[in-house]
Design a protein around this motif. Structure first.
Motif, PDB file in Angstrom:
ATOM      1  N   VAL A   1     -47.110  44.356  41.601  1.00 35.14           N
ATOM      2  CA  VAL A   1     -46.667  43.647  42.801  1.00 35.14           C
ATOM      3  C   VAL A   1     -46.067  42.277  42.492  1.00 35.14           C
ATOM      4  N   GLY A   2     -45.959  41.935  41.217  1.00 33.33           N
ATOM      5  CA  GLY A   2     -45.271  40.718  40.804  1.00 33.33           C
ATOM      6  C   GLY A   2     -45.898  39.411  41.232  1.00 33.33           C
ATOM      7  N   VAL A   3     -47.221  39.330  41.228  1.00 33.83           N
ATOM      8  CA  VAL A   3     -47.879  38.099  41.676  1.00 33.83           C
ATOM      9  C   VAL A   3     -48.406  37.235  40.530  1.00 33.83           C
ATOM     10  N   ILE A   4     -48.032  37.570  39.297  1.00 33.82           N
ATOM     11  CA  ILE A   4     -48.455  36.773  38.148  1.00 33.82           C
ATOM     12  C   ILE A   4     -47.273  35.931  37.692  1.00 33.82           C
ATOM     13  N   SER A   5     -47.532  34.632  37.483  1.00 36.57           N
ATOM     14  CA  SER A   5     -46.473  33.748  37.025  1.00 36.57           C
ATOM     15  C   SER A   5     -47.022  32.766  35.996  1.00 36.57           C
TER      16      SER A   5
ATOM     17  N   ASP B   1     -51.316  34.972  42.185  1.00 33.91           N
ATOM     18  CA  ASP B   1     -51.338  34.654  43.613  1.00 33.91           C
ATOM     19  C   ASP B   1     -52.329  35.613  44.266  1.00 33.91           C
ATOM     20  N   ALA B   2     -53.519  35.138  44.538  1.00 31.08           N
ATOM     21  CA  ALA B   2     -54.598  35.983  45.048  1.00 31.08           C
ATOM     22  C   ALA B   2     -54.250  36.655  46.375  1.00 31.08           C
ATOM     23  N   ALA B   3     -53.409  36.033  47.170  1.00 37.58           N
ATOM     24  CA  ALA B   3     -53.049  36.608  48.466  1.00 37.58           C
ATOM     25  C   ALA B   3     -52.279  37.921  48.310  1.00 37.58           C
ATOM     26  N   GLY B   4     -51.566  38.078  47.203  1.00 39.39           N
ATOM     27  CA  GLY B   4     -50.777  39.289  46.996  1.00 39.39           C
ATOM     28  C   GLY B   4     -51.392  40.280  46.028  1.00 39.39           C
ATOM     29  N   CYS B   5     -52.455  39.885  45.340  1.00 42.66           N
ATOM     30  CA  CYS B   5     -53.095  40.745  44.343  1.00 42.66           C
ATOM     31  C   CYS B   5     -53.703  41.975  45.012  1.00 42.66           C
ATOM     32  N   ILE B   6     -53.443  43.149  44.436  1.00 43.83           N
ATOM     33  CA  ILE B   6     -53.971  44.396  45.007  1.00 43.83           C
ATOM     34  C   ILE B   6     -55.191  44.910  44.246  1.00 43.83           C
ATOM     35  N   ASP B   7     -55.734  44.092  43.361  1.00 43.53           N
ATOM     36  CA  ASP B   7     -56.979  44.402  42.657  1.00 43.53           C
ATOM     37  C   ASP B   7     -56.880  45.678  41.823  1.00 43.53           C
ATOM     38  N   CYS B   8     -55.742  45.874  41.168  1.00 46.00           N
ATOM     39  CA  CYS B   8     -55.551  47.104  40.389  1.00 46.00           C
ATOM     40  C   CYS B   8     -56.096  46.997  38.968  1.00 46.00           C
ATOM     41  N   GLY B   9     -56.189  45.770  38.428  1.00 49.17           N
ATOM     42  CA  GLY B   9     -56.702  45.581  37.086  1.00 49.17           C
ATOM     43  C   GLY B   9     -55.707  45.806  35.971  1.00 49.17           C
ATOM     44  N   ALA B  10     -54.446  46.030  36.291  1.00 53.29           N
ATOM     45  CA  ALA B  10     -53.444  46.274  35.255  1.00 53.29           C
ATOM     46  C   ALA B  10     -53.336  45.087  34.301  1.00 53.29           C
ATOM     47  N   CYS B  11     -53.450  43.890  34.821  1.00 54.90           N
ATOM     48  CA  CYS B  11     -53.368  42.690  33.982  1.00 54.90           C
ATOM     49  C   CYS B  11     -54.547  42.620  33.014  1.00 54.90           C
ATOM     50  N   ALA B  12     -55.720  42.946  33.501  1.00 59.43           N
ATOM     51  CA  ALA B  12     -56.925  42.902  32.668  1.00 59.43           C
ATOM     52  C   ALA B  12     -56.866  43.943  31.552  1.00 59.43           C
TER      53      ALA B  12
END
Length: 56
Positions: free
Chosen positions: A21-25, A34-45
């Motif tokens: 969702v492109g919320v990491i910068s 951006d916590a408001a847009g994070c969908i809690d998928c864990g892909a970053c982790a």
């Protein structure tokens, strides 16, 4: 619940392209989510070499 990037971040950038969702910068010394847009998928982790992204 959203993910946040902790101080363990080494600013490598591995997480940014994985976010569907492109919320990491890039911040000043670490990446931020951006916590408001994070969908809690864990892909970053899943790709972080230092386990910096954590559930909020």
């Amino acid at each position: 619940m959203a993910y946040v990037i902790t101080d363990a971040c080494i600013n490598c950038g591995a997480c940014e392209p994985e976010c569907p969702v492109g919320v990491i910068s890039s911040g000043d010394d670490k990446y931020v989510i951006d916590a408001a847009g994070c969908i809690d998928c864990g892909a970053c982790a899943n790709v972080c070499p230092v386990d910096a992204p954590k559930p909020e």
